[in-house]
Design an enzyme around this catalytic site. Structure first.
Site, PDB file in Angstrom:
ATOM      1  N   LYS A   1       1.036  -1.073   0.087  1.00 55.50           N
ATOM      2  CA  LYS A   1      -0.146  -0.149  -0.057  1.00 55.50           C
ATOM      3  C   LYS A   1       0.864   1.163  -0.123  1.00 55.50           C
ATOM      4  CE  LYS A   1      -4.127  -2.097   2.095  1.00 55.50           C
ATOM      5  NZ  LYS A   1      -5.120  -2.110   3.389  1.00 55.50           N
TER       6      LYS A   1
ATOM      7  N   PHE B   1     -15.055   3.576   7.487  1.00 59.21           N
ATOM      8  CA  PHE B   1     -13.570   3.792   7.161  1.00 59.21           C
ATOM      9  C   PHE B   1     -13.589   3.899   5.527  1.00 59.21           C
ATOM     10  CE2 PHE B   1     -14.022  -0.848   7.776  1.00 59.21           C
ATOM     11  CZ  PHE B   1     -13.673  -1.183   6.569  1.00 59.21           C
TER      12      PHE B   1
ATOM     13  N   ARG C   1      -1.815 -14.047   3.840  1.00 56.42           N
ATOM     14  CA  ARG C   1      -2.598 -13.595   4.881  1.00 56.42           C
ATOM     15  C   ARG C   1      -1.853 -13.974   6.116  1.00 56.42           C
ATOM     16  NH1 ARG C   1      -7.529 -11.300   3.491  1.00 56.42           N
ATOM     17  NH2 ARG C   1      -8.159 -11.658   5.756  1.00 56.42           N
TER      18      ARG C   1
ATOM     19  N   THR D   1      -5.360  -7.630  10.300  1.00 52.60           N
ATOM     20  CA  THR D   1      -5.703  -6.092   9.690  1.00 52.60           C
ATOM     21  C   THR D   1      -5.186  -5.032  10.526  1.00 52.60           C
ATOM     22  OG1 THR D   1      -7.550  -7.032   8.390  1.00 52.60           O
ATOM     23  CG2 THR D   1      -7.463  -4.824   8.795  1.00 52.60           C
TER      24      THR D   1
ATOM     25  N   ARG E   1       2.340  -6.907   8.980  1.00 53.75           N
ATOM     26  CA  ARG E   1       1.756  -5.563   9.698  1.00 53.75           C
ATOM     27  C   ARG E   1       2.327  -5.326  10.953  1.00 53.75           C
ATOM     28  NH1 ARG E   1      -3.773  -7.585   7.027  1.00 53.75           N
ATOM     29  NH2 ARG E   1      -4.117  -6.234   5.505  1.00 53.75           N
TER      30      ARG E   1
ATOM     31  N   ASN F   1      -2.276   0.111   6.633  1.00 54.47           N
ATOM     32  CA  ASN F   1      -1.508  -1.066   7.289  1.00 54.47           C
ATOM     33  C   ASN F   1      -0.707  -1.962   6.422  1.00 54.47           C
ATOM     34  OD1 ASN F   1      -3.773  -1.817   5.460  1.00 54.47           O
ATOM     35  ND2 ASN F   1      -4.794  -3.137   6.875  1.00 54.47           N
TER      36      ASN F   1
ATOM     37  N   HIS G   1      -2.259  -5.724   1.662  1.00 53.56           N
ATOM     38  CA  HIS G   1      -3.335  -6.160   1.214  1.00 53.56           C
ATOM     39  C   HIS G   1      -3.385  -7.534   0.733  1.00 53.56           C
ATOM     40  CE1 HIS G   1      -7.855  -6.711  -0.087  1.00 53.56           C
ATOM     41  NE2 HIS G   1      -7.197  -7.212  -1.114  1.00 53.56           N
TER      42      HIS G   1
HETATM   43  P1  CMP Z   1      -7.464  -4.204   3.719  1.00 53.20           P
HETATM   44  O1  CMP Z   1      -6.873  -5.761   4.365  1.00 53.20           O
HETATM   45  O2  CMP Z   1      -6.871  -3.937   2.434  1.00 53.20           O
HETATM   46  O3  CMP Z   1      -9.055  -4.472   3.719  1.00 53.20           O
HETATM   47  C1  CMP Z   1      -9.711  -3.362   3.623  1.00 53.20           C
HETATM   48  C2  CMP Z   1      -9.132  -2.435   4.163  1.00 53.20           C
HETATM   49  O4  CMP Z   1      -9.922  -1.112   4.976  1.00 53.20           O
HETATM   50  C3  CMP Z   1      -8.177  -2.634   5.392  1.00 53.20           C
HETATM   51  O5  CMP Z   1      -7.186  -3.404   4.741  1.00 53.20           O
HETATM   52  C4  CMP Z   1      -7.550  -1.406   5.982  1.00 53.20           C
HETATM   53  O6  CMP Z   1      -6.717  -0.702   5.235  1.00 53.20           O
HETATM   54  C5  CMP Z   1      -9.129  -0.673   5.799  1.00 53.20           C
HETATM   55  N1  CMP Z   1      -9.950  -0.874   7.193  1.00 53.20           N
HETATM   56  C6  CMP Z   1     -10.409  -2.090   7.719  1.00 53.20           C
HETATM   57  N2  CMP Z   1     -10.947  -2.163   8.958  1.00 53.20           N
HETATM   58  C7  CMP Z   1     -11.016  -0.637   9.238  1.00 53.20           C
HETATM   59  C8  CMP Z   1     -11.009  -0.046  10.543  1.00 53.20           C
HETATM   60  N3  CMP Z   1     -12.055  -0.433  11.207  1.00 53.20           N
HETATM   61  N4  CMP Z   1     -10.848   1.230  10.428  1.00 53.20           N
HETATM   62  C9  CMP Z   1     -10.003   2.022   9.274  1.00 53.20           C
HETATM   63  N5  CMP Z   1      -9.670   1.134   8.209  1.00 53.20           N
HETATM   64  C10 CMP Z   1     -10.151  -0.141   8.212  1.00 53.20           C
END
Ligand code: CMP
Length: 139
Positions: free
Chosen positions: A11, A59, A87, A93, A104, A114, A117
């Site tokens: 990212k 979000f 994963r 996450t 992460r 984070n 993805h």
């Molecule tokens: P990703 O695995 O790319 O999938 C969805 C993305 O949304 C996640 O990583 C984060 O970057 C974002 N995300 C998921 N949950 C939250 C949250 N509770 N608050 C803010 N961002 C989030």
């Protein structure tokens, strides 16, 4: 039969902090195979399309701002159980919940920024790989 593929994204936060090389190193050390790589800057619209499943979540708008804030690196990975292995390598996450040694835990700032993805299931993996890559891009 095709090898199982999954989509990884490094990212914009990790590209900005020059962590991409370390993440590539972790991918290669894990035994996963890099099938294709593309550095792109998503428009807000394309980020919205990619993350359409999260539309309406609190979000979502910030996620689109973040994902279009700079270049990211899309990577098609293959290998046995590639989806699960990537994963596991990423970690949870939210970096607060991520296991030691995961990407992460090491490099994410918070649940939004984070670092990476990964696709979550075979059908989404197929969709997400073809969002970034055509058959011609894939070895
Ligand atoms: P990703 O695995 O790319 O999938 C969805 C993305 O949304 C996640 O990583 C984060 O970057 C974002 N995300 C998921 N949950 C939250 C949250 N509770 N608050 C803010 N961002 C989030």
């Amino acid at each position: 039969m095709d090898k199982v593929k999954t989509l990884a994204i490094i990212k914009p936060d990790a590209v900005r902090s020059k962590t991409a090389g370390k993440i590539f190193n972790m991918i290669e050390n894990s035994g996963l195979t890099i099938e294709a790589v593309k550095m792109v800057r998503l428009t807000r619209e394309l980020a919205g399309e990619f993350y359409a499943v999260h539309k309406g979540k609190p979000f979502y708008e910030e996620l689109l701002n973040f994902m279009s804030s700079g270049p990211c690196i899309a990577i098609a990975l293959s290998g046995e159980n590639a989806i699960t292995r990537w994963r596991e390598l990423m970690g949870a996450t939210n970096p607060e919940n991520a296991a030691e040694g995961t990407i992460r835990k090491l490099y994410a700032t918070n649940v939004q920024h984070n670092a990476c993805h990964g696709s979550d299931a075979p059908e989404t993996a197929r969709q997400e790989v073809s969002f970034f890559f055509t058959g011609m891009d894939l070895i």
